[in-house]
Design an enzyme around this catalytic site. Structure first.
Site, PDB file in Angstrom:
ATOM      1  N   CYS A  59       2.221  -3.749  -1.572  1.00 19.21           N
ATOM      2  CA  CYS A  59       2.815  -2.585  -0.923  1.00 19.21           C
ATOM      3  C   CYS A  59       3.185  -2.968   0.507  1.00 19.21           C
ATOM      4  CB  CYS A  59       1.835  -1.412  -0.912  1.00 19.21           C
ATOM      5  SG  CYS A  59       2.477   0.083  -0.114  1.00 19.21           S
ATOM      6  N   HIS A 110       5.138   3.684  -8.214  1.00 15.80           N
ATOM      7  CA  HIS A 110       4.519   3.285  -6.946  1.00 15.80           C
ATOM      8  C   HIS A 110       5.109   4.095  -5.795  1.00 15.80           C
ATOM      9  CE1 HIS A 110       2.657   0.209  -4.181  1.00 15.80           C
ATOM     10  NE2 HIS A 110       3.567   0.759  -3.373  1.00 15.80           N
ATOM     11  N   GLU A 111       6.452   4.174  -5.745  1.00 14.99           N
ATOM     12  CA  GLU A 111       7.100   4.920  -4.657  1.00 14.99           C
ATOM     13  C   GLU A 111       6.891   6.421  -4.806  1.00 14.99           C
ATOM     14  OE1 GLU A 111       7.912   3.177  -2.279  1.00 14.99           O
ATOM     15  OE2 GLU A 111       7.952   1.251  -3.320  1.00 14.99           O
ATOM     16  N   HIS A 136       3.746   7.582  -3.263  1.00 12.02           N
ATOM     17  CA  HIS A 136       3.843   7.782  -1.815  1.00 12.02           C
ATOM     18  C   HIS A 136       4.308   9.196  -1.490  1.00 12.02           C
ATOM     19  CE1 HIS A 136       2.879   3.953   0.005  1.00 12.02           C
ATOM     20  NE2 HIS A 136       3.656   3.297  -0.845  1.00 12.02           N
TER      21      HIS A 136
END
Length: 323
Positions: free
Chosen positions: A233, A275-276, A279
């Protein structure tokens, strides 16, 4: 009157007898009483016969609408099946459960709300949109990647409602940052802009692969198949460890001009997206790791926490469990 998340919601109670006595019945208006601008309603799109009601079932399609200062917004198509005892329906595009149930009142059965997660989620969304309307995206150039444990990585990210040149400028600058830092994906909170925007290029190199921009994305379906992959990351430089995720996802989002679209992602792209997307939900990749996986990057996490304290002069807003 029912209250959730600061909203008072009043269901107009309708008896089963009343439902059966008309061919097309407006099954209430659910009014968000904290603001005159919003209400939600259910409207049957079929005829309900007395016979079907007596046999214990009215079934059909319902539209759930949200009324605002810009007119009526269709939230979703609902499939309903009503009968004595418990009533419920499902929002088709994401499977969130909503519900009604019967309650004996004044000697007759009446429909009252059964508070299920999907309905409460919509109430929360109504409250957020009413209290925190989003305006044009604001940011200051030049952008740079912020590092754990910066509190902006955990901050709530607002939905984007203004699709203008400023948003396009943010997307362009985010791609610049992503390529300069050798990333394959980047979310707006990682550059200190707390809005629901993410982008990626599975090739991670300008001029190669395809660039994807997703505004206000939502995952509407996960595959049952899962796999484990070693992730890194940009907000955790040089730290990598195994993370388990669904292998495929179905996503709904808007593009940089506000047009809605849906896309199915598999394998590598699905992992980048998830993953994004995490966030945007305030979730960091080590939150998804096993205890054993976290232990492999523990020294690096501690170094980042200490570096934050030294640079800011403030205690780290969060610290990983060091036991």
């Amino acid at each position: 009157m029912y209250t959730y998340a600061g909203l008072s919601v009043r269901p107009w109670v309708i008896s089963q007898t009343a439902v059966a006595s008309t061919s097309v019945t407006r099954l209430s208006k659910w009014a968000a009483m904290s603001s005159p601008l919003f209400s939600a309603g259910f409207l049957p799109t079929h005829s309900a016969s007395r016979k079907s009601c007596r046999q214990g079932g009215i079934s059909g399609n319902f539209e759930w609408e949200r009324r605002g200062n810009s007119g009526i917004k269709r939230v979703g198509l609902l499939r309903a099946k009503l009968g004595r005892g418990n009533f419920g329906w499902i929002r088709k595009q994401n499977g969130l459960g909503l519900g009604l149930q019967t309650q004996v009142k004044d000697g007759r059965d009446s429909l009252v709300p059964s508070a299920r997660r999907g309905f409460l989620t919509e109430l929360q969304s109504l409250r957020e949109e009413t209290e925190n309307p989003s305006g044009p995206v604001e940011f200051e150039s030049p952008l740079g990647v912020i590092l754990y444990p910066d509190p902006r990585l955990r901050k709530k990210n607002k939905k984007i409602s203004v699709f203008d040149e400023r948003l396009q400028e943010l997307v362009t600058e985010m791609f610049d940052v992503m390529y300069k830092t050798d990333g394959v994906g980047l979310s707006a909170p990682q550059v200190g802009v707390n809005v629901q925007l993410m982008l990626y290029n599975p090739e991670g190199e300008r001029g190669k692969g395809q660039e994807y921009v997703l505004v206000n994305p939502k995952i509407v379906k996960y595959s049952k198949q899962r796999d484990i992959f070693r992730e890194g990351c940009l907000s955790f430089p040089e730290l990598e460890a195994d993370v388990e995720r669904p292998l495929n996802v179905r996503v709904e989002a808007q593009d940089v001009k506000g047009k809605k679209f849906a896309i199915s992602l598999k394998g590598w792209q699905a992992r980048i997206f998830q993953h994004e997307y995490d966030h945007l939900e305030g979730i960091l990749f080590h939150d998804r790791m096993t205890t054993e996986a976290v232990s492999t990057i523990l020294p690096g996490l501690v170094q980042l926490e200490e570096a934050y304290e030294k640079a800011s002069g403030l205690p780290a807003p969060e610290k990983v469990n060091r036991v």
